[in-house]
Design an enzyme around this catalytic site. Structure first.
Site, short mmCIF file in Angstrom:
data_model
loop_
_atom_site.label_atom_id
_atom_site.label_comp_id
_atom_site.label_asym_id
_atom_site.label_seq_id
_atom_site.Cartn_x
_atom_site.Cartn_y
_atom_site.Cartn_z
N ILE A 163 18.10 31.96 37.16
CA ILE A 163 19.28 32.43 36.43
C ILE A 163 19.84 31.28 35.61
O ILE A 163 20.07 30.19 36.13
CB ILE A 163 20.37 32.94 37.39
CG1 ILE A 163 19.79 33.90 38.43
CG2 ILE A 163 21.52 33.58 36.63
CD1 ILE A 163 20.68 34.10 39.64
N THR A 215 20.78 27.62 37.60
CA THR A 215 20.71 26.54 36.62
C THR A 215 21.98 26.47 35.77
O THR A 215 22.64 27.48 35.51
CB THR A 215 19.51 26.72 35.67
OG1 THR A 215 19.79 27.73 34.70
CG2 THR A 215 18.25 27.10 36.44
N ASN A 245 21.37 34.45 31.21
CA ASN A 245 22.80 34.68 31.29
C ASN A 245 23.64 33.66 30.52
O ASN A 245 24.80 33.93 30.22
CB ASN A 245 23.21 34.68 32.77
CG ASN A 245 24.71 34.72 32.95
OD1 ASN A 245 25.36 35.73 32.68
ND2 ASN A 245 25.29 33.61 33.39
N TYR A 255 30.34 35.82 17.74
CA TYR A 255 29.93 36.07 19.12
C TYR A 255 29.30 37.45 19.25
O TYR A 255 28.22 37.62 19.85
CB TYR A 255 31.12 35.94 20.06
CG TYR A 255 30.82 36.32 21.49
CD1 TYR A 255 30.15 35.45 22.33
CD2 TYR A 255 31.20 37.57 21.99
CE1 TYR A 255 29.85 35.80 23.64
CE2 TYR A 255 30.90 37.93 23.30
CZ TYR A 255 30.24 37.04 24.12
OH TYR A 255 29.94 37.40 25.41
N LYS A 299 25.34 38.78 20.36
CA LYS A 299 25.02 39.73 21.42
C LYS A 299 24.28 40.95 20.89
O LYS A 299 23.39 41.49 21.55
CB LYS A 299 26.29 40.14 22.16
CG LYS A 299 26.87 39.04 23.04
CD LYS A 299 25.85 38.57 24.08
CE LYS A 299 26.40 37.53 25.02
NZ LYS A 299 25.41 37.09 26.02
N THR A 322 35.25 36.06 33.45
CA THR A 322 34.29 34.99 33.69
C THR A 322 34.82 33.59 33.44
O THR A 322 34.17 32.61 33.79
CB THR A 322 33.06 35.17 32.78
OG1 THR A 322 33.47 35.00 31.41
CG2 THR A 322 32.45 36.54 32.96
#
Length: 277
Positions: A7, A33, A83, A147, A151, A182
């Site tokens: 990950i 990671t 991610n 951004y 995505k 997050t």
């Protein structure tokens, strides 16, 4: 040997960190990671969990991570979760192009670099690539254009990879995530508009957007991670929508007229007041 997962972007408080914990609880060998190992210290004592330094923009760092995985698994890797992410909020006309390139280097080119490097291990395991997308890739959110574009690009890349990797028995899953708390918005200083910006009266609104000071309710990453890991281990492929506001976005963009969508997204941006002025 237990199945394995690598990950990217596992800093404490984020999605990757919660995913690492969830996979570990389900007895997978986990490679968590991030660029700075100190941001994962809470994971260091968990069994079958290996902390690796990994910069998704650096081919040498990626190569070192690949070798580290091989040393533990003997070759194959069952799951790769791309991610890692970087944020940037600014009106499109005021965008620093170099900053935008740095964002794409992490958010778009990073997943591709890592997947390319790990592809022999994934093919050996007939494994799965998981790309973390975002509802922003489907929304015209003011000040988040760069951004959101990154995505949207991840969504297209993931679906293309799904078709291309199918002959090699490698699955690809793209997860369009909703509103998750997050801490991404707190990793960078509040944006400062250039002196000649057409949006100078709205600088506070731009900063509110960048720092997540808004009306949006966000889901904690732990609950989201449990749901997503269940999806991954169940073998789901293609594109799925998970997290708060994800399904609203999925169906709202189809059922609501564009004028209504624009009204919702612009409501707290200050853009209507700018028009009046």
């Amino acid at each position: 040997m237990s199945k394995s997962v690598l990950i990217t972007g596992c800093s404490s408080g984020g999605i990757g960190y919660a995913l690492a914990q969830s996979f570990q609880r389900r007895n997978l060998v986990v490679f968590a990671t991030t660029r700075d190992l100190s941001k994962m210290v809470g994971l260091k004592d968990l069994p079958n969990l290996h902390l690796l330094s990994l910069d998704v923009t650096d081919p040498y760092s990626i190569a070192d991570a690949v070798e580290a995985v091989k040393q533990v698994t003997g070759g194959p890797l069952d799951y790769l979760v791309n991610n890692s992410g970087r944020g940037y909020w600014m009106p499109a006309l005021d965008t620093d192009i170099e900053e935008g390139k740095r964002l794409f280097d992490v958010n778009f080119w990073g997943p591709l670099r890592v997947t390319q490097a790990l592809s022999p291990l994934l093919v050996a395991a007939k494994g799965t690539v998981v790309n973390i997308g975002s509802i922003n890739g489907y929304l015209n959110v003011p000040y988040a254009g760069i951004y959101s574009a990154s995505k949207a690009a991840v969504h297209v890349l993931g679906e293309t990879m799904r078709v291309e990797l199918a002959p090699h028995s490698v699955s690809v899953l793209t997860i369009v995530i909703g509103s998750i708390d997050t801490g991404l918005h707190n990793k960078f200083p509040a944006p400062k508009l250039p002196s000649n910006s057409l949006y100078t009266p709205l600088e506070g609104k731009v900063q509110d957007s960048a720092q997540a000071r808004d009306f949006i309710k966000r889901q904690k990453p732990e609950g989201y991670a449990e749901e997503v890991v269940t999806d991954i281990l169940a073998g789901k492929t293609g594109k799925i929508w998970r997290g708060k506001n994800a399904l609203k976005t999925r169906y709202g963009r189809i059922l609501l007229p564009m004028s209504v969508q624009d009204h919702i997204l612009v409501a707290h941006s200050g853009l209507k007041d700018l028009v009046k002025k």
